[in-house]
Scaffold this motif. Structure first.
Motif, PDB file in Angstrom:
ATOM      1  N   ALA A  86       0.833  -1.204   0.000  1.00 50.84           N
ATOM      2  CA  ALA A  86       0.000   0.000   0.000  1.00 50.84           C
ATOM      3  C   ALA A  86       0.865   1.250   0.000  1.00 50.84           C
ATOM      4  CB  ALA A  86      -0.932  -0.006   1.208  1.00 50.84           C
ATOM      5  N   GLY A  87       1.977   1.213   0.741  1.00 52.20           N
ATOM      6  CA  GLY A  87       2.882   2.362   0.777  1.00 52.20           C
ATOM      7  C   GLY A  87       3.495   2.644  -0.588  1.00 52.20           C
ATOM      8  N   VAL A  88       3.889   1.582  -1.298  1.00 50.80           N
ATOM      9  CA  VAL A  88       4.455   1.750  -2.638  1.00 50.80           C
ATOM     10  C   VAL A  88       3.398   2.296  -3.595  1.00 50.80           C
ATOM     11  CG1 VAL A  88       5.428   0.523  -4.620  1.00 50.80           C
ATOM     12  CG2 VAL A  88       6.197  -0.035  -2.301  1.00 50.80           C
ATOM     13  N   TYR A  89       2.184   1.744  -3.538  1.00 51.25           N
ATOM     14  CA  TYR A  89       1.118   2.215  -4.427  1.00 51.25           C
ATOM     15  C   TYR A  89       0.755   3.669  -4.134  1.00 51.25           C
ATOM     16  CZ  TYR A  89       0.467  -2.736  -5.530  1.00 51.25           C
ATOM     17  OH  TYR A  89       0.652  -4.037  -5.929  1.00 51.25           O
ATOM     18  N   ILE A 109      -6.151   7.446   1.595  1.00 43.40           N
ATOM     19  CA  ILE A 109      -5.243   6.490   2.237  1.00 43.40           C
ATOM     20  C   ILE A 109      -5.985   5.266   2.756  1.00 43.40           C
ATOM     21  CG2 ILE A 109      -3.665   6.160   4.178  1.00 43.40           C
ATOM     22  CD1 ILE A 109      -2.645   8.985   3.693  1.00 43.40           C
ATOM     23  N   PRO A 110      -7.075   5.398   3.548  1.00 46.09           N
ATOM     24  CA  PRO A 110      -7.823   4.184   3.917  1.00 46.09           C
ATOM     25  C   PRO A 110      -8.465   3.502   2.713  1.00 46.09           C
ATOM     26  CG  PRO A 110      -8.949   6.165   4.718  1.00 46.09           C
ATOM     27  CD  PRO A 110      -7.601   6.586   4.253  1.00 46.09           C
ATOM     28  N   GLY A 231      -9.705  -1.236  -9.793  1.00 46.91           N
ATOM     29  CA  GLY A 231      -9.797  -0.019  -8.992  1.00 46.91           C
ATOM     30  C   GLY A 231      -9.184  -0.139  -7.620  1.00 46.91           C
ATOM     31  N   VAL A 232      -8.090  -0.896  -7.498  1.00 48.14           N
ATOM     32  CA  VAL A 232      -7.409  -0.988  -6.206  1.00 48.14           C
ATOM     33  C   VAL A 232      -6.800   0.360  -5.839  1.00 48.14           C
ATOM     34  CG1 VAL A 232      -5.509  -2.079  -4.938  1.00 48.14           C
ATOM     35  CG2 VAL A 232      -6.927  -3.452  -6.467  1.00 48.14           C
ATOM     36  N   MET A 233      -6.211   1.024  -6.813  1.00 47.85           N
ATOM     37  CA  MET A 233      -5.504   2.278  -6.554  1.00 47.85           C
ATOM     38  C   MET A 233      -6.299   3.527  -6.908  1.00 47.85           C
ATOM     39  SD  MET A 233      -3.397  -0.351  -7.352  1.00 47.85           S
ATOM     40  CE  MET A 233      -3.128  -0.241  -9.094  1.00 47.85           C
ATOM     41  N   PHE A 234      -7.469   3.369  -7.509  1.00 49.84           N
ATOM     42  CA  PHE A 234      -8.246   4.535  -7.931  1.00 49.84           C
ATOM     43  C   PHE A 234      -9.732   4.185  -7.928  1.00 49.84           C
ATOM     44  CE2 PHE A 234      -6.949   2.114 -11.642  1.00 49.84           C
ATOM     45  CZ  PHE A 234      -8.150   1.892 -12.295  1.00 49.84           C
ATOM     46  N   SER A 235     -10.552   5.236  -7.865  1.00 53.70           N
ATOM     47  CA  SER A 235     -11.994   5.059  -7.949  1.00 53.70           C
ATOM     48  C   SER A 235     -12.391   4.907  -9.415  1.00 53.70           C
ATOM     49  CB  SER A 235     -12.715   6.258  -7.330  1.00 53.70           C
ATOM     50  OG  SER A 235     -14.093   6.213  -7.626  1.00 53.70           O
ATOM     51  N   ILE A 236     -13.032   3.802  -9.761  1.00 59.12           N
ATOM     52  CA  ILE A 236     -13.396   3.542 -11.150  1.00 59.12           C
ATOM     53  C   ILE A 236     -14.340   4.619 -11.673  1.00 59.12           C
ATOM     54  CG2 ILE A 236     -14.640   1.950 -12.668  1.00 59.12           C
ATOM     55  CD1 ILE A 236     -13.568  -0.338 -10.945  1.00 59.12           C
TER      56      ILE A 236
END
Length: 309
Positions: A86-89, A109-110, A231-236
């Motif tokens: 999560a820190g890397v992403y 972040i959450p 959408g792990v790293m962004f809101s689709i």
């Protein structure tokens, strides 16, 4: 029928046996014999699995304990690994690529940590499942038990690992202003449905991996592509604003995105229902039931072939 020779020996008669001309299957049926390791009926198979429930639980716990036994930090890696991811992403997608558009850092972040933890649950279940048979051939060949016990126990192992990680996930949510409320009760059915879905996938890839061990080398690339599309790293809905509606809906109803977004909706105060696809609970239930049921039947149909050849 045998005959005695003059010197006291025994000679075999040339008379034809009543079994001559019968196939192996016909001889087995005649004498009530069954093929060793033959696949039982589906209902009987479920009954056998239930009878091995203590083995499944003990095996999953033993695997969980042994997973980090050689590491100095031991079980802490269960939490540290997804947190480091999560820190890397966050560094790449949150700070450099600005994938948090439309969300404050208190929400993003959450949002990101939840996505990583929940997707890792599915990812790890699949990776463990693909090696469930091929990586335990000694056990499969030495003992007679329902082979589905192995992928199920590996999926259960990943569930237990996620439950440990949930403590950290709760801390992260609270630290960024999302306090426990009634919505947190949603976590229980979400985890249950995702566990069913993951177990079905583990059963599917376990059968495929038993026949094609090289699948374990290909699977990380498939899972990485799935992660970027979920959408792990962004809101689709935010990232694809302005795109055709069918593209947005297609990505939102993919099972990884459904379970992640439901968990985010439960945990994060600033993540509202507008980010969820219509009929989200029906979709989540559909994926769980269809994949779990279909995966179980698919695995059971090859039961007598596991560990042979």
């Amino acid at each position: 029928m045998s005959e005695t020779t003059h010197d006291g020996g025994v000679a075999v008669s040339d008379r034809p046996s009543p079994d001559d001309g019968l196939s192996a299957a016909e001889r087995a049926a005649k004498y009530g014999l069954a093929v060793s390791g033959a696949r039982p009926g589906l209902v009987e198979y479920v009954r056998q699995l239930w009878g091995r429930r203590h083995f499944i639980l003990a095996f999953s716990q033993a695997k969980l304990t042994a997973q980090y036994s050689q590491a100095k930090l031991g079980q802490l890696w269960q939490v540290a690994t997804p947190l480091l991811n999560a820190g890397v992403y966050y560094l790449i997608f949150g700070l450099i690529l600005k994938a948090n558009r439309g969300m404050s850092h208190d929400v993003y972040i959450p949002f990101l940590v939840t996505g990583v933890f929940v997707f890792t649950f599915t990812q790890s279940s699949i990776m463990a499942g693909v090696r469930a048979i091929s990586g335990n051939l000694g056990l499969v060949r030495a003992l007679h038990f329902p082979r589905a016990s192995l992928p199920i126990s590996f999926a259960l192992q990943q569930l237990q690992q996620l439950l440990f990680s949930m403590i950290v996930l709760f801390i992260v949510a609270i630290a960024f202003g999302s306090y426990p409320g009634l919505s947190w009760l949603i976590i229980v059915p979400v985890l249950f449905l995702q566990f069913l879905f993951n177990t079905g996938l583990a059963l599917i890839v376990a059968r495929m991996g038993a026949k094609t061990p090289d699948l374990a080398q290909l699977m990380p690339f498939i899972l990485r592509t799935w992660m970027y599309a979920s959408g792990v790293m962004f809101s689709i809905s935010t990232m694809l604003a302005g795109r055709p509606e069918w593209i947005v809906r297609a990505l939102q109803v993919n099972p990884a995105a459904v379970y992640m977004d439901l968990m985010r909706f439960a945990l994060i105060d600033g993540y509202g229902s507008s980010h969820l696809p219509p009929h989200v609970w029906a979709i989540a239930t559909f994926w769980a039931v269809v994949v779990a049921g279909g995966g179980f039947v698919y695995f059971w149909k090859a039961e007598e072939r596991y560990g042979r050849g």
